[in-house]
Design a protein around this motif. Structure first.
Motif, PDB file in Angstrom:
ATOM      1  N   GLU A  87       0.827  -1.209   0.000  1.00 26.31           N
ATOM      2  CA  GLU A  87       0.000   0.000   0.000  1.00 26.31           C
ATOM      3  C   GLU A  87       0.860   1.256   0.000  1.00 26.31           C
ATOM      4  O   GLU A  87       0.585   2.226  -0.720  1.00 26.31           O
ATOM      5  CB  GLU A  87      -0.925  -0.008   1.210  1.00 26.31           C
ATOM      6  CG  GLU A  87      -1.877   1.175   1.262  1.00 26.31           C
ATOM      7  CD  GLU A  87      -2.801   1.131   2.460  1.00 26.31           C
ATOM      8  OE1 GLU A  87      -3.512   2.130   2.691  1.00 26.31           O
ATOM      9  OE2 GLU A  87      -2.807   0.108   3.184  1.00 26.31           O
ATOM     10  N   LEU A  88       1.929   1.246   0.805  1.00 25.72           N
ATOM     11  CA  LEU A  88       2.830   2.409   0.861  1.00 25.72           C
ATOM     12  C   LEU A  88       3.534   2.621  -0.473  1.00 25.72           C
ATOM     13  O   LEU A  88       3.523   3.732  -1.025  1.00 25.72           O
ATOM     14  CB  LEU A  88       3.867   2.207   1.963  1.00 25.72           C
ATOM     15  CG  LEU A  88       3.522   2.656   3.373  1.00 25.72           C
ATOM     16  CD1 LEU A  88       4.642   2.259   4.327  1.00 25.72           C
ATOM     17  CD2 LEU A  88       3.288   4.163   3.437  1.00 25.72           C
ATOM     18  N   LEU A  89       4.145   1.575  -0.984  1.00 22.07           N
ATOM     19  CA  LEU A  89       4.914   1.706  -2.220  1.00 22.07           C
ATOM     20  C   LEU A  89       4.033   2.027  -3.422  1.00 22.07           C
ATOM     21  O   LEU A  89       4.516   2.569  -4.415  1.00 22.07           O
ATOM     22  CB  LEU A  89       5.701   0.419  -2.475  1.00 22.07           C
ATOM     23  CG  LEU A  89       6.798   0.104  -1.447  1.00 22.07           C
ATOM     24  CD1 LEU A  89       7.405  -1.271  -1.704  1.00 22.07           C
ATOM     25  CD2 LEU A  89       7.877   1.170  -1.451  1.00 22.07           C
ATOM     26  N   GLY A  90       2.749   1.715  -3.330  1.00 19.64           N
ATOM     27  CA  GLY A  90       1.848   2.016  -4.427  1.00 19.64           C
ATOM     28  C   GLY A  90       1.172   3.368  -4.324  1.00 19.64           C
ATOM     29  O   GLY A  90       0.500   3.792  -5.274  1.00 19.64           O
ATOM     30  N   SER A  91       1.351   4.076  -3.208  1.00 21.42           N
ATOM     31  CA  SER A  91       0.696   5.369  -3.022  1.00 21.42           C
ATOM     32  C   SER A  91       1.522   6.484  -3.655  1.00 21.42           C
ATOM     33  O   SER A  91       2.750   6.489  -3.582  1.00 21.42           O
ATOM     34  CB  SER A  91       0.483   5.662  -1.534  1.00 21.42           C
ATOM     35  OG  SER A  91       1.713   5.886  -0.882  1.00 21.42           O
ATOM     36  N   ASP A  92       0.833   7.436  -4.272  1.00 18.98           N
ATOM     37  CA  ASP A  92       1.514   8.573  -4.901  1.00 18.98           C
ATOM     38  C   ASP A  92       2.263   9.416  -3.871  1.00 18.98           C
ATOM     39  O   ASP A  92       3.337   9.951  -4.158  1.00 18.98           O
ATOM     40  CB  ASP A  92       0.500   9.445  -5.649  1.00 18.98           C
ATOM     41  CG  ASP A  92      -0.092   8.737  -6.854  1.00 18.98           C
ATOM     42  OD1 ASP A  92       0.558   7.800  -7.366  1.00 18.98           O
ATOM     43  OD2 ASP A  92      -1.210   9.099  -7.268  1.00 18.98           O
ATOM     44  N   SER A  93       1.699   9.532  -2.666  1.00 16.41           N
ATOM     45  CA  SER A  93       2.314  10.359  -1.634  1.00 16.41           C
ATOM     46  C   SER A  93       3.673   9.803  -1.207  1.00 16.41           C
ATOM     47  O   SER A  93       4.660  10.544  -1.110  1.00 16.41           O
ATOM     48  CB  SER A  93       1.385  10.444  -0.416  1.00 16.41           C
ATOM     49  OG  SER A  93       1.982  11.195   0.626  1.00 16.41           O
TER      50      SER A  93
END
Length: 300
Positions: free
Chosen positions: A63-69
């Motif tokens: 989820e982290l690595l896939g988030s734009d932020s």
């Protein structure tokens, strides 16, 4: 058996307190952090034990690595590392090269270059926040005001307020603060090269450029590698400088360490731990090859 105990017993007992402390407070806490990053501990109730916590595996990482932020934070970290590393090495080497030649008042120049190291990132960040003020025109202060006064108004810019490359402005005070340290490393390397090697190269007809390329620079390779490792891992952990110049919530200067702080402040311990684990992996990728290289060199 008894002979082995007598031989190895005292050394093991001597280092056992350090081994226990490192095992508990370094590797033990790394294990706890890794486990936390694989749970769904995202709320205050879960952190206090009032709500159940479940194991979710690598879901937080995906989820982290896939988030734009978070991708923006990683991009900022990469930009900051490149500018910080390149600038510190360039200025540090240049100052060391100049001081390696006979210079009057060398001690004074060394002290001037090394002085920024004595200042904390928080203290220097307060000053640089004023210097890197984004106001322009009549409201300009800091460097923008200086550019205006000397007729270089076209150099005025938003500094760290730029969304795409604003993080590179944060690298300027870091370069100013650490270049003296790199200078000291390279200067020690220059002074450690025997003068006989230089004289022999000159006798063989080597020009000054060939002298540096064939004799001096190869001798400085271990110094360069050490400087890259030190500056590289410091850039990955950048936090206090950004906190004192910008604000944690500013999107343009976000890096993973800031994300970790924000997640923890929101009781999102799982994502905070996941960011910490990602940073640990990045640091390990840089440090482990260096340690392997040093170990191999030590055996030769």
């Amino acid at each position: 058996m008894l002979r082995d105990i007598r031989r190895w017993g005292p050394p093991v007992l001597l280092i056992s307190p350090s081994l226990v402390l490192v095992g508990v407070f370094v590797y033990g806490l790394i294990a706890v952090n890794t486990y936390t990053s694989m749970t769904d501990m995202h709320t205050a109730a879960q952190t206090t034990g009032r709500a159940p916590v479940e194991f979710v595996g690598l879901a937080n990482y995906w989820e982290l690595l896939g988030s734009d932020s978070f991708q923006h934070s990683l991009k900022n970290l990469g930009l900051y590392t490149v500018v910080f590393l390149g600038g510190a090495l360039l200025f540090g080497f240049m100052w060391a090269w100049l001081l390696d030649r006979p210079v009057r008042y060398e001690g004074v120049f060394r002290s001037i270059y090394l002085f920024p190291m004595a200042v904390s990132f928080i203290a220097s960040g307060v000053v640089w926040r004023w210097l890197l003020n984004a106001n322009t025109g009549d409201n300009a202060t800091g460097l923008n005001r200086l550019f205006q006064m000397v007729g270089l108004s076209f150099l005025q810019n938003g500094w760290w307020n730029n969304v795409n490359v604003g993080i590179t402005a944060i690298a300027i005070p870091a370069i100013w603060q650490l270049s003296g340290y790199i200078m000291a490393l390279f200067l020690a390397g220059f002074r450690g090269i025997p003068e006989e090697l230089r004289e022999a190269a000159r006798v063989d007809g080597a020009s000054e450029f060939q002298l540096y390329r064939m004799v001096v620079f190869p001798q400085l390779t271990p110094i360069l590698l050490s400087a890259v490792i030190v500056i590289g891992h410091m850039s990955l952990k950048v936090f206090d400088l950004i906190m004192s110049i910008s604000k944690p919530a500013n999107y343009q200067t976000k890096v993973p360490a800031i994300d970790m702080f924000l997640f923890k402040s929101q009781y999102d311990y799982a994502n905070s731990a996941a960011v910490g684990a990602i940073l640990l992996v990045i640091v390990a990728v840089l440090i482990v090859p260096y340690l392997v290289h040093v170990a191999r060199e030590g055996r030769r």
